[in-house]
Each structure stands twice: as C-alpha cells, then as structure tokens.
Design an enzyme around this catalytic site. Sequence first.
Site, PDB file in Angstrom:
ATOM      1  CG  HIS A  17     -11.018  -4.799   0.039  1.00 28.96           C
ATOM      2  ND1 HIS A  17      -9.707  -4.464   0.305  1.00 28.96           N
ATOM      3  CD2 HIS A  17     -11.403  -4.018  -1.002  1.00 28.96           C
ATOM      4  CE1 HIS A  17      -9.314  -3.526  -0.542  1.00 28.96           C
ATOM      5  NE2 HIS A  17     -10.322  -3.234  -1.344  1.00 28.96           N
ATOM      6  CG  ASP A  49     -11.293   5.925  -2.857  1.00 33.79           C
ATOM      7  OD1 ASP A  49     -10.862   4.886  -2.304  1.00 33.79           O
ATOM      8  OD2 ASP A  49     -11.321   7.024  -2.290  1.00 33.79           O
ATOM      9  CG  PHE A  57      -6.519  -3.455  -6.246  1.00 32.52           C
ATOM     10  CD1 PHE A  57      -6.551  -3.442  -4.861  1.00 32.52           C
ATOM     11  CD2 PHE A  57      -7.684  -3.752  -6.933  1.00 32.52           C
ATOM     12  CE1 PHE A  57      -7.717  -3.728  -4.165  1.00 32.52           C
ATOM     13  CE2 PHE A  57      -8.863  -4.035  -6.242  1.00 32.52           C
ATOM     14  CZ  PHE A  57      -8.879  -4.024  -4.858  1.00 32.52           C
ATOM     15  CE1 TYR A  95      -3.715   1.111  -3.053  1.00 32.90           C
ATOM     16  CE2 TYR A  95      -2.824   1.294  -5.282  1.00 32.90           C
ATOM     17  CZ  TYR A  95      -3.251   0.513  -4.210  1.00 32.90           C
ATOM     18  OH  TYR A  95      -3.203  -0.851  -4.310  1.00 32.90           O
TER      19      TYR A  95
END
Length: 225
Positions: free
Chosen positions: A187, A65, A78, A67
């Site tokens: 991740h 989701d 990202f 920032y």
Amino acid sequence: MPPITNDWAPMFEPEYSKPYYRKLYKQIIEEYNNGSYVFPPADDIFNAFHLTPLKDVKCVILGQDPYHDINQAHGLSFSVKPGVKIPPSLQNIFTELQDDLGLKIPNNGYLVKWAEQGVLLLNTVLTVRAHQANSHRGIGWEEFTDAAIRILNEQDRPLVFLLWGKPAMMKASMLNNPKHLILTAPHPSPLSAYRGFFGCKHFSKANAFLEEQGVSPIDWQIEDI
C-alpha cells in the site's frame, strides 16, 4: 444515494434485490438521515461508477474505504476535493509517478481526470463514519464491490488492475481473465510504501500494457489548480 444510471446499472440490477443490499441500503440511509457524519456525501457514494462507465474502464485502482475527515472523500479512491490537503498515501502515489514517469507533483489531489480517462477509482467499502476508519467494514459494501470486480473480470478486453496493499491483493483470486494484467504492490501508506510501493513502476507498466493491446494510455499528470 442517486442511482447508478449508466451502463453499470443493468449489471448491478441483480444485487439490489439481494438481502445483503436491502439491509445495507437501510442502514446507510438511516445513518445519513439521523444526523451522523458519514462520508462521502450521499450524492457522491457511487461517483466511481458515475464518472467511469463500464465500457470506458481501462484500469482499476482498488482502495480500502473513504477518507474519514471532513470534506475529503468524494467517491473516488485516494482522491480528495480541490483545496483539501493531499493525504500522505496520495502524496506517495504522486512521488512514485514522478519517479516512474517524470511527472510534476501537483498542488492538489483531485483525481477526476483519471476517472474520466477510464481509471475506475474504486474502494472496497464505499462509506465511512467520521473519524472512524473501517467503520462500515462488514455491513455489505464488500459484497457489492466484489460484484463489480466480477463484472470487470468478465470484460472481454484488456484491463489493468492495480492492487495495492493486502486487502486489495486478496481480490487477485477473483481475477482470472487472461486478457487482463494484474499488478500488486504494498500500500502507498507511509507505513508500507517503502516496502515495495516505491519503485513498483505500476503506472508505466500499465501504460505499456495498454499500448501493446492497442489501447490509448492514461495521461497520469494531474494539473495544478
């Protein structure tokens, strides 16, 4: 929320009339209108689709989701806006790019260059409340982005999917097109990057696959601003 108007639009048309999407749309509009801090800005929610038309997609990077701090999110997984400190996960992505392809680590985290080359920077959830990670999980975005993943899976051309972390890897079961390459890794978060994200060489593998299929590779170098 500006509508999606490029070649994604007819593909999403069936979603807009479904009960989950009407409920989702109503909740999101209410939160933006009542003064709540919701990210990204409403005009940026669908930027991943606006900047990377379906016909141009070569590679998909799936995040979780947006920032949730002020001025960070702008609709691409990202990525952060110019002038914003590079978040730790993106810093680790740049470190892997340096180790994998010898690229210079840039002074910014603005990934629009990737999007404009056919890298769909998609989150599974497209909005978030300020300072509350995962706060819009389960309100309907997952159904919408699953529809996008199904659309991508049906594309009759080579695509690369980079699935980082458990939530992204869970989408692998939706991807059964033999023309596509599915790459998975932990991740890039500082909590998990050392468990196998570092050294995964996903960027060189993606480019090698694209070139083997006669598709131009991605220039992953983000220039300094």
